[in-house]
Motif scaffolding. Sequence first.
Motif, PDB file in Angstrom:
ATOM      1  N   ASN A   1       0.859  -1.179   0.000  1.00 18.52           N
ATOM      2  CA  ASN A   1       0.000   0.000   0.000  1.00 18.52           C
ATOM      3  C   ASN A   1       0.894   1.227   0.000  1.00 18.52           C
ATOM      4  OD1 ASN A   1      -2.609  -1.394   0.292  1.00 18.52           O
ATOM      5  ND2 ASN A   1      -1.681  -2.087   2.207  1.00 18.52           N
ATOM      6  N   LEU A   2       0.952   1.902  -1.137  1.00 11.00           N
ATOM      7  CA  LEU A   2       1.863   3.028  -1.309  1.00 11.00           C
ATOM      8  C   LEU A   2       1.092   4.336  -1.318  1.00 11.00           C
ATOM      9  CD1 LEU A   2       4.059   1.502  -4.167  1.00 11.00           C
ATOM     10  CD2 LEU A   2       4.385   1.324  -1.683  1.00 11.00           C
ATOM     11  N   SER A   3       1.411   5.195  -0.367  1.00 10.60           N
ATOM     12  CA  SER A   3       0.768   6.506  -0.311  1.00 10.60           C
ATOM     13  C   SER A   3       1.479   7.457  -1.257  1.00 10.60           C
ATOM     14  CB  SER A   3       0.826   7.065   1.109  1.00 10.60           C
ATOM     15  OG  SER A   3       0.346   8.392   1.112  1.00 10.60           O
ATOM     16  N   ILE A   4       0.694   8.144  -2.076  1.00 14.86           N
ATOM     17  CA  ILE A   4       1.233   9.190  -2.940  1.00 14.86           C
ATOM     18  C   ILE A   4       0.648  10.546  -2.541  1.00 14.86           C
ATOM     19  CG2 ILE A   4       1.742   7.651  -4.871  1.00 14.86           C
ATOM     20  CD1 ILE A   4      -0.871   8.772  -6.201  1.00 14.86           C
ATOM     21  N   ALA A   5       0.054  10.613  -1.353  1.00 11.27           N
ATOM     22  CA  ALA A   5      -0.564  11.850  -0.866  1.00 11.27           C
ATOM     23  C   ALA A   5       0.468  12.967  -0.866  1.00 11.27           C
ATOM     24  CB  ALA A   5      -1.124  11.632   0.531  1.00 11.27           C
ATOM     25  N   PRO A   6       0.071  14.154  -1.254  1.00 12.18           N
ATOM     26  CA  PRO A   6      -1.295  14.612  -1.493  1.00 12.18           C
ATOM     27  C   PRO A   6      -1.798  14.349  -2.910  1.00 12.18           C
ATOM     28  CG  PRO A   6       0.178  16.468  -1.655  1.00 12.18           C
ATOM     29  CD  PRO A   6       1.028  15.261  -1.293  1.00 12.18           C
ATOM     30  N   GLN A   7      -0.975  13.718  -3.748  1.00  9.86           N
ATOM     31  CA  GLN A   7      -1.458  13.412  -5.091  1.00  9.86           C
ATOM     32  C   GLN A   7      -2.475  12.285  -5.047  1.00  9.86           C
ATOM     33  OE1 GLN A   7       2.340  12.705  -7.112  1.00  9.86           O
ATOM     34  NE2 GLN A   7       1.941  14.544  -8.307  1.00  9.86           N
ATOM     35  N   ARG A   8      -3.198  12.149  -6.160  1.00 10.87           N
ATOM     36  CA  ARG A   8      -4.146  11.052  -6.357  1.00 10.87           C
ATOM     37  C   ARG A   8      -3.771  10.374  -7.657  1.00 10.87           C
ATOM     38  NH1 ARG A   8      -9.179  13.204  -7.565  1.00 10.87           N
ATOM     39  NH2 ARG A   8      -8.127  15.080  -8.214  1.00 10.87           N
TER      40      ARG A   8
ATOM     41  N   LEU B   1       2.782  -4.955 -10.405  1.00  9.15           N
ATOM     42  CA  LEU B   1       1.512  -4.573 -11.016  1.00  9.15           C
ATOM     43  C   LEU B   1       0.740  -3.675 -10.065  1.00  9.15           C
ATOM     44  CD1 LEU B   1       0.244  -8.071 -12.245  1.00  9.15           C
ATOM     45  CD2 LEU B   1       0.933  -6.176 -13.721  1.00  9.15           C
ATOM     46  N   ILE B   2       0.198  -2.578 -10.592  1.00  8.19           N
ATOM     47  CA  ILE B   2      -0.800  -1.837  -9.824  1.00  8.19           C
ATOM     48  C   ILE B   2      -2.059  -2.695  -9.839  1.00  8.19           C
ATOM     49  CG2 ILE B   2      -2.293   0.199  -9.787  1.00  8.19           C
ATOM     50  CD1 ILE B   2       0.078   1.770 -10.966  1.00  8.19           C
ATOM     51  N   TYR B   3      -2.632  -2.896  -8.666  1.00  9.73           N
ATOM     52  CA  TYR B   3      -3.813  -3.738  -8.475  1.00  9.73           C
ATOM     53  C   TYR B   3      -4.967  -2.812  -8.120  1.00  9.73           C
ATOM     54  CZ  TYR B   3      -6.773  -6.906  -5.652  1.00  9.73           C
ATOM     55  OH  TYR B   3      -7.809  -7.624  -5.106  1.00  9.73           O
ATOM     56  N   TYR B   4      -6.025  -2.859  -8.929  1.00 10.00           N
ATOM     57  CA  TYR B   4      -7.127  -1.932  -8.722  1.00 10.00           C
ATOM     58  C   TYR B   4      -8.465  -2.664  -8.769  1.00 10.00           C
ATOM     59  CZ  TYR B   4     -10.007   2.258  -9.205  1.00 10.00           C
ATOM     60  OH  TYR B   4     -10.942   3.250  -9.020  1.00 10.00           O
ATOM     61  N   PRO B   5      -8.984  -3.029  -7.593  1.00 14.98           N
ATOM     62  CA  PRO B   5     -10.360  -3.536  -7.564  1.00 14.98           C
ATOM     63  C   PRO B   5     -11.298  -2.334  -7.734  1.00 14.98           C
ATOM     64  CG  PRO B   5      -9.302  -3.773  -5.401  1.00 14.98           C
ATOM     65  CD  PRO B   5      -8.351  -3.042  -6.299  1.00 14.98           C
ATOM     66  N   HIS B   6     -12.111  -2.355  -8.755  1.00 15.28           N
ATOM     67  CA  HIS B   6     -12.976  -1.210  -9.036  1.00 15.28           C
ATOM     68  C   HIS B   6     -13.927  -0.963  -7.869  1.00 15.28           C
ATOM     69  CE1 HIS B   6     -12.277  -0.791 -13.550  1.00 15.28           C
ATOM     70  NE2 HIS B   6     -11.407  -1.688 -13.118  1.00 15.28           N
ATOM     71  N   PRO B   7     -13.877   0.227  -7.276  1.00 11.75           N
ATOM     72  CA  PRO B   7     -14.688   0.491  -6.086  1.00 11.75           C
ATOM     73  C   PRO B   7     -16.182   0.382  -6.335  1.00 11.75           C
ATOM     74  CG  PRO B   7     -13.533   2.480  -6.799  1.00 11.75           C
ATOM     75  CD  PRO B   7     -13.048   1.364  -7.649  1.00 11.75           C
ATOM     76  N   GLU B   8     -16.629   0.647  -7.556  1.00 10.57           N
ATOM     77  CA  GLU B   8     -18.071   0.564  -7.832  1.00 10.57           C
ATOM     78  C   GLU B   8     -18.596  -0.866  -7.803  1.00 10.57           C
ATOM     79  OE1 GLU B   8     -15.953   0.636 -11.859  1.00 10.57           O
ATOM     80  OE2 GLU B   8     -15.717   1.642  -9.929  1.00 10.57           O
ATOM     81  N   THR B   9     -17.699  -1.852  -7.837  1.00 15.30           N
ATOM     82  CA  THR B   9     -18.142  -3.261  -7.768  1.00 15.30           C
ATOM     83  C   THR B   9     -17.673  -3.947  -6.497  1.00 15.30           C
ATOM     84  OG1 THR B   9     -16.185  -4.121  -8.950  1.00 15.30           O
ATOM     85  CG2 THR B   9     -18.099  -3.456 -10.291  1.00 15.30           C
ATOM     86  N   LYS B  10     -16.971  -3.243  -5.633  1.00 19.02           N
ATOM     87  CA  LYS B  10     -16.424  -3.829  -4.410  1.00 19.02           C
ATOM     88  C   LYS B  10     -17.211  -3.293  -3.226  1.00 19.02           C
ATOM     89  CE  LYS B  10     -12.652  -5.761  -2.311  1.00 19.02           C
ATOM     90  NZ  LYS B  10     -12.795  -7.175  -2.301  1.00 19.02           N
TER      91      LYS B  10
ATOM     92  N   SER C   1      -2.075  -2.581 -13.968  1.00 19.45           N
ATOM     93  CA  SER C   1      -1.141  -1.859 -14.832  1.00 19.45           C
ATOM     94  C   SER C   1       0.276  -2.211 -14.409  1.00 19.45           C
ATOM     95  CB  SER C   1      -1.362  -0.347 -14.708  1.00 19.45           C
ATOM     96  OG  SER C   1      -0.453   0.340 -15.538  1.00 19.45           O
ATOM     97  N   PRO C   2       1.116  -2.665 -15.339  1.00 16.31           N
ATOM     98  CA  PRO C   2       2.506  -2.960 -14.985  1.00 16.31           C
ATOM     99  C   PRO C   2       3.209  -1.714 -14.441  1.00 16.31           C
ATOM    100  CG  PRO C   2       1.980  -3.891 -17.117  1.00 16.31           C
ATOM    101  CD  PRO C   2       0.827  -2.992 -16.735  1.00 16.31           C
ATOM    102  N   CYS C   3       4.078  -1.937 -13.479  1.00 14.89           N
ATOM    103  CA  CYS C   3       4.863  -0.864 -12.880  1.00 14.89           C
ATOM    104  C   CYS C   3       6.160  -1.467 -12.350  1.00 14.89           C
ATOM    105  CB  CYS C   3       4.081  -0.174 -11.758  1.00 14.89           C
ATOM    106  SG  CYS C   3       3.681  -1.253 -10.365  1.00 14.89           S
TER     107      CYS C   3
ATOM    108  N   GLU D   1      -2.379   0.382  -4.534  1.00 18.54           N
ATOM    109  CA  GLU D   1      -2.089  -1.002  -4.151  1.00 18.54           C
ATOM    110  C   GLU D   1      -1.253  -1.634  -5.256  1.00 18.54           C
ATOM    111  OE1 GLU D   1      -5.223  -3.357  -1.816  1.00 18.54           O
ATOM    112  OE2 GLU D   1      -6.398  -2.057  -3.147  1.00 18.54           O
ATOM    113  N   VAL D   2      -0.150  -2.257  -4.858  1.00 16.04           N
ATOM    114  CA  VAL D   2       0.773  -2.858  -5.805  1.00 16.04           C
ATOM    115  C   VAL D   2       1.008  -4.311  -5.417  1.00 16.04           C
ATOM    116  CG1 VAL D   2       3.155  -2.803  -6.678  1.00 16.04           C
ATOM    117  CG2 VAL D   2       1.910  -0.663  -6.313  1.00 16.04           C
ATOM    118  N   ILE D   3       0.987  -5.172  -6.426  1.00 17.98           N
ATOM    119  CA  ILE D   3       1.367  -6.571  -6.237  1.00 17.98           C
ATOM    120  C   ILE D   3       2.793  -6.686  -6.760  1.00 17.98           C
ATOM    121  CG2 ILE D   3       0.896  -8.955  -6.880  1.00 17.98           C
ATOM    122  CD1 ILE D   3      -2.029  -8.186  -7.220  1.00 17.98           C
ATOM    123  N   ALA D   4       3.693  -7.175  -5.906  1.00 18.64           N
ATOM    124  CA  ALA D   4       5.115  -7.230  -6.227  1.00 18.64           C
ATOM    125  C   ALA D   4       5.700  -8.542  -5.717  1.00 18.64           C
ATOM    126  CB  ALA D   4       5.839  -6.054  -5.561  1.00 18.64           C
TER     127      ALA D   4
END
Length: 152
Positions: free
Chosen positions: A52-59, A100-109, A86-88, A120-123
């Motif tokens: 879990n990588l914080s990029i605050a204050p960016q989004r 990989l950036i891992y993104y469970p779509h919030p509208e379906t979770k 998304s590969p990273c 969130e990154v899977i490494a």
Amino acid sequence: MPGYRVASGTSDPLELGRANRSPYPKGTIEMQTPAFQALGLDLTPFFPGTLNLSIAPQRFALHSPRYTFRNVHWIDGYPAEDFSFSPCHVIFHGSTYESLIYYPHPETKIGHFQNDSLIEVIAPLIKELKYGDRVDLAIDPSEVALIGVESL
């Protein structure tokens, strides 16, 4: 940053509180891996959890992720979900880890609220990495956008 630890399956039910116990008998990533493998994405080279990588204050926003899977049913008793990846590259102490950036779509979770300043990154397992450490994250700007505070 510490997360809920349900992705890795290491959450402590007493720590989460009775109402927030994880409904997943294994970590979510381990449970989801066969579904993604059947769809053409192999997660087995990675640690079955997320960084879990914080990029605050960016989004961030995924606008053209390499992989998007819709209507993934990975656990009985719960509705299907949408996921994007998304590969990273995670760079830590001079070493680079394909990830990989891992993104469970919030509208379906249902019940999953993730701050859009947290990626969130899977490494692969990075043994020396611990909470509070700083890492560099190399992303593909054709797939992922970083949004600064000035554009809020």
